[in-house]
Design a protein around this motif. Structure first.
Motif, PDB file in Angstrom:
ATOM      1  N   GLU A 126       0.793  -1.226   0.000  1.00 60.76           N
ATOM      2  CA  GLU A 126       0.000   0.000   0.000  1.00 60.76           C
ATOM      3  C   GLU A 126       0.830   1.283   0.000  1.00 60.76           C
ATOM      4  O   GLU A 126       0.656   2.143  -0.852  1.00 60.76           O
ATOM      5  CB  GLU A 126      -0.929  -0.004   1.213  1.00 60.76           C
ATOM      6  CG  GLU A 126      -1.861   1.183   1.253  1.00 60.76           C
ATOM      7  CD  GLU A 126      -2.744   1.198   2.485  1.00 60.76           C
ATOM      8  OE1 GLU A 126      -2.759   0.177   3.206  1.00 60.76           O
ATOM      9  OE2 GLU A 126      -3.410   2.208   2.717  1.00 60.76           O
ATOM     10  N   LYS A 127       1.747   1.420   0.967  1.00 55.20           N
ATOM     11  CA  LYS A 127       2.429   2.702   1.109  1.00 55.20           C
ATOM     12  C   LYS A 127       3.862   2.657   0.585  1.00 55.20           C
ATOM     13  O   LYS A 127       4.742   3.369   1.077  1.00 55.20           O
ATOM     14  CB  LYS A 127       2.389   3.134   2.573  1.00 55.20           C
ATOM     15  CG  LYS A 127       0.957   3.410   3.045  1.00 55.20           C
ATOM     16  CD  LYS A 127       0.916   4.085   4.386  1.00 55.20           C
ATOM     17  CE  LYS A 127      -0.369   4.862   4.574  1.00 55.20           C
ATOM     18  NZ  LYS A 127      -1.514   4.087   4.993  1.00 55.20           N
ATOM     19  N   CYS A 176       0.702   4.327   9.358  1.00 59.37           N
ATOM     20  CA  CYS A 176      -0.526   3.528   9.416  1.00 59.37           C
ATOM     21  C   CYS A 176      -1.495   3.929  10.519  1.00 59.37           C
ATOM     22  O   CYS A 176      -2.623   3.460  10.534  1.00 59.37           O
ATOM     23  CB  CYS A 176      -0.184   2.054   9.606  1.00 59.37           C
ATOM     24  SG  CYS A 176       0.833   1.407   8.269  1.00 59.37           S
ATOM     25  N   THR A 185      -4.692   2.099   7.797  1.00 56.10           N
ATOM     26  CA  THR A 185      -4.218   0.718   7.722  1.00 56.10           C
ATOM     27  C   THR A 185      -4.140   0.077   9.108  1.00 56.10           C
ATOM     28  O   THR A 185      -4.333  -1.122   9.271  1.00 56.10           O
ATOM     29  CB  THR A 185      -2.836   0.680   7.069  1.00 56.10           C
ATOM     30  OG1 THR A 185      -2.865   1.491   5.891  1.00 56.10           O
ATOM     31  CG2 THR A 185      -2.434  -0.729   6.687  1.00 56.10           C
ATOM     32  N   GLU A 239      -9.508  -1.948   7.271  1.00 59.82           N
ATOM     33  CA  GLU A 239      -9.871  -3.187   6.578  1.00 59.82           C
ATOM     34  C   GLU A 239     -10.622  -4.146   7.488  1.00 59.82           C
ATOM     35  O   GLU A 239     -10.872  -5.280   7.088  1.00 59.82           O
ATOM     36  CB  GLU A 239      -8.608  -3.899   6.104  1.00 59.82           C
ATOM     37  CG  GLU A 239      -7.884  -3.188   4.980  1.00 59.82           C
ATOM     38  CD  GLU A 239      -6.567  -3.875   4.674  1.00 59.82           C
ATOM     39  OE1 GLU A 239      -6.583  -5.118   4.553  1.00 59.82           O
ATOM     40  OE2 GLU A 239      -5.541  -3.190   4.615  1.00 59.82           O
ATOM     41  N   ARG A 244      -1.686  -5.828   9.714  1.00 62.59           N
ATOM     42  CA  ARG A 244      -0.763  -5.482   8.634  1.00 62.59           C
ATOM     43  C   ARG A 244       0.597  -5.100   9.191  1.00 62.59           C
ATOM     44  O   ARG A 244       1.456  -4.653   8.454  1.00 62.59           O
ATOM     45  CB  ARG A 244      -1.298  -4.295   7.826  1.00 62.59           C
ATOM     46  CG  ARG A 244      -2.563  -4.586   7.094  1.00 62.59           C
ATOM     47  CD  ARG A 244      -2.303  -5.094   5.698  1.00 62.59           C
ATOM     48  NE  ARG A 244      -3.516  -5.679   5.170  1.00 62.59           N
ATOM     49  CZ  ARG A 244      -3.652  -6.975   4.906  1.00 62.59           C
ATOM     50  NH1 ARG A 244      -2.661  -7.809   5.089  1.00 62.59           N
ATOM     51  NH2 ARG A 244      -4.800  -7.442   4.456  1.00 62.59           N
TER      52      ARG A 244
ATOM     53  N   ASN B  80      -6.984   6.718  -1.924  1.00 64.07           N
ATOM     54  CA  ASN B  80      -6.654   5.386  -1.450  1.00 64.07           C
ATOM     55  C   ASN B  80      -5.489   4.814  -2.265  1.00 64.07           C
ATOM     56  O   ASN B  80      -5.633   4.530  -3.451  1.00 64.07           O
ATOM     57  CB  ASN B  80      -7.898   4.510  -1.613  1.00 64.07           C
ATOM     58  CG  ASN B  80      -7.723   3.164  -0.973  1.00 64.07           C
ATOM     59  OD1 ASN B  80      -6.611   2.692  -0.794  1.00 64.07           O
ATOM     60  ND2 ASN B  80      -8.841   2.537  -0.636  1.00 64.07           N
ATOM     61  N   THR B  82      -4.157   1.900  -2.172  1.00 66.46           N
ATOM     62  CA  THR B  82      -4.396   0.550  -2.675  1.00 66.46           C
ATOM     63  C   THR B  82      -5.197   0.583  -3.977  1.00 66.46           C
ATOM     64  O   THR B  82      -4.968  -0.220  -4.875  1.00 66.46           O
ATOM     65  CB  THR B  82      -5.126  -0.289  -1.612  1.00 66.46           C
ATOM     66  OG1 THR B  82      -4.279  -0.385  -0.464  1.00 66.46           O
ATOM     67  CG2 THR B  82      -5.440  -1.678  -2.118  1.00 66.46           C
ATOM     68  N   ASN B  85      -2.766   1.248  -6.632  1.00 64.20           N
ATOM     69  CA  ASN B  85      -1.941   0.064  -6.872  1.00 64.20           C
ATOM     70  C   ASN B  85      -2.709  -0.984  -7.678  1.00 64.20           C
ATOM     71  O   ASN B  85      -2.143  -1.710  -8.497  1.00 64.20           O
ATOM     72  CB  ASN B  85      -1.463  -0.528  -5.541  1.00 64.20           C
ATOM     73  CG  ASN B  85      -0.554   0.427  -4.776  1.00 64.20           C
ATOM     74  OD1 ASN B  85       0.056   1.313  -5.370  1.00 64.20           O
ATOM     75  ND2 ASN B  85      -0.476   0.262  -3.460  1.00 64.20           N
ATOM     76  N   ASP B 152      -3.568  -6.093  -6.284  1.00 59.39           N
ATOM     77  CA  ASP B 152      -2.651  -4.952  -6.128  1.00 59.39           C
ATOM     78  C   ASP B 152      -1.194  -5.396  -6.047  1.00 59.39           C
ATOM     79  O   ASP B 152      -0.368  -4.728  -5.432  1.00 59.39           O
ATOM     80  CB  ASP B 152      -3.010  -4.168  -4.856  1.00 59.39           C
ATOM     81  CG  ASP B 152      -2.561  -4.876  -3.589  1.00 59.39           C
ATOM     82  OD1 ASP B 152      -2.376  -4.190  -2.554  1.00 59.39           O
ATOM     83  OD2 ASP B 152      -2.396  -6.119  -3.614  1.00 59.39           O
ATOM     84  N   THR B 166      -0.613  -9.540   0.570  1.00 57.35           N
ATOM     85  CA  THR B 166      -1.600  -8.694  -0.108  1.00 57.35           C
ATOM     86  C   THR B 166      -2.983  -8.906   0.482  1.00 57.35           C
ATOM     87  O   THR B 166      -3.376 -10.026   0.795  1.00 57.35           O
ATOM     88  CB  THR B 166      -1.648  -8.982  -1.619  1.00 57.35           C
ATOM     89  OG1 THR B 166      -2.686  -8.182  -2.186  1.00 57.35           O
ATOM     90  CG2 THR B 166      -1.919 -10.445  -1.914  1.00 57.35           C
TER      91      THR B 166
END
Lengths: 267, 560
Positions: A126-127, A176, A185, A239, A244, B80, B82, B85, B152, B166
């Motif tokens: 993600e980052k 996060c 996150t 999420e 994570r 976002n 994600t 991605n 992603d 992921t």
């Protein structure tokens, strides 16, 4: 005329000679890149989703920026705690992947003092694009030594919560965990801790423990456990109830500072 | 090559303008079932063309989302990371697996190959239809993956991110790629057998049109390399679901091993993408310069050489992966070998054009674009094959620019050139030459603005697959995004005039361009069985048997 053997041979052989020459130049440069000098100064690099940590073994100091003295070969010993990353400093023309489960390295000798960009150059989730840091090349060895002596400690007078706020950025928590209640996150730190006096009336937060939902008291023990073992009790994040967070190396006093910072955020 | 001096054909010449009057493969049978259950290679080719162009639209939408997001350093159209991605992952996966790899062989090769051989169909028509339905199944798996939130991981699926970290569900996409692999393998097998067994009397290997050499070399790669992808995808699925540990260092596995498996297929795969396109360009340059191809044998052998070398260079994608210095050295050295046959083709095409009577038709403009863009793409490959420079360029926009110049600027441009070249034959209609050239101009100019900028940006250190970027790269990204919108205009124009040609385009003559390979010896569109009787084989690059007839705006056999 639909073919001419002489021309066709020439325009095959000449490019071949040219590319052999190009290969040779590339190989020579690569051998230099891949061979650190024996007297290089070593810095350990830890890469994780989504921050960098640089550790100076001789001084026992952690830093979120890579500080180096000038005109000294620097060797990086790099490891990842989770997925593939890569360390890349465009200004120095160096790059190498960081592979979980093994050590990888690269070396450079910086001649111009200044601050240079570090990028992560292997997609890591993600980052990935926010996994930035800086190489600071000090103007002299003395200047660097001075920095190193100060780098591991806070000013004596600095209160614990302020130290925690600095660690919140330096350790990469900021990637996060928000401070304003916005889901990201990781769980937001706002309202994560409840004063002891209010615990009886306060709502317990639901967390996922070993696959079961439980309700727990938001106390210091819970915060400390989550920093050392993020997967133990999962609070809600963007999420849902998933983890994570990789295991981040924290000293006992750093955990205390971070807890004090979280406490200072209030409800 | 010796000249046969034979007449272009033995069957009675098609009456000028007599198109669509006689029964052709389009009118032969009607109704959706006659298409869905067809065994006619021409109809299968047309169906592929439709779904592949639709996939290009889908992949293009993801591209425009990516480029639009990159207008500003921070969040632009999505907050976002994600989501971004996923956009670049899906752009890559759709374009590579659904468009470029099947691309020319499925959409053009299926149609043209048997006719170029004077044959009635491919060697295995049922296998051909199966290949098409396998493509459709793979595409459905991808759409399912989209419906389940997309992936992603990057189209490269590197571990352990794709197998353990992921948050997206990779199984549908991996399964889709697996099924698509079989479509590719069966098509390759079909074409190999067809070329070996169905050449007509007199057409020796070195009398085949060069497009078929390109298709043949591609087919060999398809058959040999794709199974490795299949196994890799299965291992990834097992790793993701069962956590077997083969790529997981916590269990003693090796993440880099996956990269070896992956690139062992994916490097040859890029030659699956480019070889057919080079074959198309050989046809376009020769026909539209009205001049015999120069250096036929070298071009033919270069296709085989590229196919062979393509299997032994995969490690050049892994120079900074912690692969050993020895491996890096070997892979770098061999990588340069691949550049030589490619360069030879460029020289031969230029020599073909020299002293030719060049018609700047739309297909020719695409062929010329190919030569320019592939030269840049190929030369920048040298920087990437060179060890010391690759350390700097790897995983930056320099690589992104390189592969867009070769995959889009060359492979796809060649495909669009081929579509325009054979459009009259396939559809029996002409499109507007005026708008065709305009669209090509927009695409060419837009492409260079988009991607040349990225070479510069990458050499300045801008990494790839970045949702956010640091301020100093802003103007490069904005220029690149503007270029992408210019390209978009070109493709929109193309879509419009191609649709229009289907609705009320002028009827096409049998030979609008003056080519001499066998597909120009039958009507536009061809009859169901392609030829009434086996046509006579001559030198397919000898155009002297044709002359231009102003009335039908096409070429007819020279009577004098």
């Amino acid at each position: 005329m639909s073919h001419n053997t002489a021309i066709e041979v020439v325009w095959t052989v000449v490019p071949t000679i040219l590319v052999v020459f190009i290969f040779w130049i590339g190989l020579k440069g690569y051998l230099t890149l891949a061979t650190p000098p024996g007297d290089a100064y070593t810095v350990d690099v830890e890469a994780r989703q989504w921050s960098w940590s640089f550790y100076y073994p001789t001084a026992g100091v952690d830093s979120d920026e890579l500080h180096v003295p000038p005109n000294v070969p620097i060797q990086l010993r790099m490891r990842s705690v989770d997925v593939l990353h890569a360390f890349f400093v465009p200004a120095f023309r160096v790059k190498n992947d960081i592979v979980p489960g093994k050590l990888s390295g690269l070396w450079f000798e910086a001649t111009d003092p200044g601050r240079y960009q570090i990028f992560c150059a292997e997609y890591c989730g993600e980052k990935h694009s926010d996994m930035l840091s800086i190489v600071e090349v000090h103007p002299s060895r003395e200047d660097f030594d001075e920095w190193l002596a100060r780098a591991g400690s806070f000013p004596d007078a600095m209160p614990a919560a302020e130290r925690g706020e600095i660690l919140y950025k330096k350790k990469g928590c900021i990637q996060c965990h928000t401070l304003d209640g916005v889901e990201s996150t990781g769980p937001t730190w706002k309202g994560l801790w409840i004063k002891e006096a209010d615990r009886r009336q306060a709502t317990r937060i639901p967390v996922l423990v070993d696959g079961d939902m439980k309700e727990i008291v938001r106390d210091e023990a819970y915060l400390e456990e989550s920093m050392k073992n993020p997967a133990a009790k999962l609070a809600r994040s963007k999420e849902g109830y998933v983890n994570r967070m990789s295991i981040i190396r924290l000293k006992p006093e750093e955990i205390i500072y971070l807890i004090e910072f979280i406490k200072s955020l209030g409800e | 090559m010796s000249l046969s001096g034979a007449n272009p054909q033995t069957a009675p010449p098609p009456a000028p303008g007599a198109v669509g009057e006689a029964s052709n493969y389009l009118s032969h049978a009607r109704g959706p079932l006659s298409w869905l259950f067809t065994l006619d290679h021409k109809r299968i080719g047309v169906m592929y063309l439709v779904v592949i162009l639709a996939s290009f639209l889908l992949g293009g939408i993801f591209a425009m989302l990516v480029r639009t997001e990159l207008w500003t350093p921070g969040p632009t159209i999505t907050e976002n990371a994600t989501t971004y991605n996923k956009w670049f992952t899906l752009h890559g996966a759709v374009m590579i697996f659904l468009v470029i790899i099947p691309g020319i062989p499925a959409a053009l090769g299926n149609f043209v190959l048997p006719i170029m051989l004077g044959a009635k169909d491919v060697a295995f028509p049922r296998l051909n239809l199966l290949s098409f339905y396998l493509w459709v199944t793979g595409a459905v798996c991808f759409l399912l993956s989209l419906a389940m939130g997309g992936i992603d991981t990057g189209w490269t699926f590197y571990t352990p991110y794709s197998s353990k970290y992921t948050p997206t569900m990779v199984i549908p996409a991996l399964s889709g790629a697996f099924v698509l692999g079989f479509s590719s393998i069966f098509t390759g097998l079909n074409f190999i057998v067809t070329i070996h067994k169905l050449r007509p009397p007199g057409m020796t290997w070195f009398r085949m049109p060069l497009f078929l050499w390109g298709i043949y070399a591609t087919a060999v790669i398809q058959v040999l390399a794709t199974p490795v992808l299949g196994i890799t995808l299965l291992l990834l699925i097992m790793e993701s679901t069962l956590q077997v540990g083969i790529f997981n260092p916590d269990m003693g596995g090796d993440p880099v091993l996956m990269q070896h498996f992956f690139w062992f297929y994916s490097h040859p795969a890029v030659y699956i993408m480019i070889l057919p396109s080079m074959g198309v360009v050989s046809e376009l340059i020769s026909v539209h310069s009205h001049k015999h191809i120069f250096g036929y044998r070298f071009i033919a052998w270069s296709s085989i050489a590229i196919a062979m070398f393509s299997f032994i260079v995969w490690g050049h994608h892994m120079f900074t992966s912690t692969q050993s210095g020895l491996m890096n050295t070997i892979f770098s050295a061999i990588t340069f070998s691949v550049s030589i046959p490619s360069a030879i083709k460029i020289f031969n095409w230029l020599a073909t054009m020299y002293k030719g009577a060049i018609s700047l038709t739309t297909p020719m403009l695409y062929a010329l674009s190919f030569i320019f863009l592939f030269t840049i793409g190929g030369l920048t490959g040298l920087f990437l094959g060179t060890l010391s420079t690759d350390v700097h360029f790897h995983d930056t926009y320099f690589v992104v620019a390189h592969f867009h110049y070769t995959m889009m600027g060359s492979a796809l441009i060649g495909m669009f050139g081929g579509i325009h070249h054979w459009w009259p034959k396939i559809t029996g209609r002409l499109y507007s030459e005026f708008w065709g050239r305009i669209a090509c101009g927009f695409v060419f100019v837009g492409f260079n603005i988009t991607f040349f900028t990225q070479f510069v940006m990458g050499s300045q250190g801008m990494p790839r697959r970045y949702y956010n970027f640091v301020e100093q790269y802003t103007s490069y990204h904005q220029v690149s995004t503007i270029g992408s919108y210019i390209m978009l205009v070109g493709f929109v124009i193309m879509g419009i005039y191609l649709m229009q040609s289907l609705v009320n385009g002028r009827r096409a003559p049998a030979n609008p361009w003056g080519g001499n390979s066998l597909e120009w010896h039958c009507t536009s569109p061809p009859p169901h069985d392609n030829f009434a009787s086996p046509p006579q084989v001559g030198d397919c690059y000898d155009y002297r048997g044709w002359e231009y007839d102003r009335e039908i705006e096409g070429y007819v056999p020279r009577t004098a």
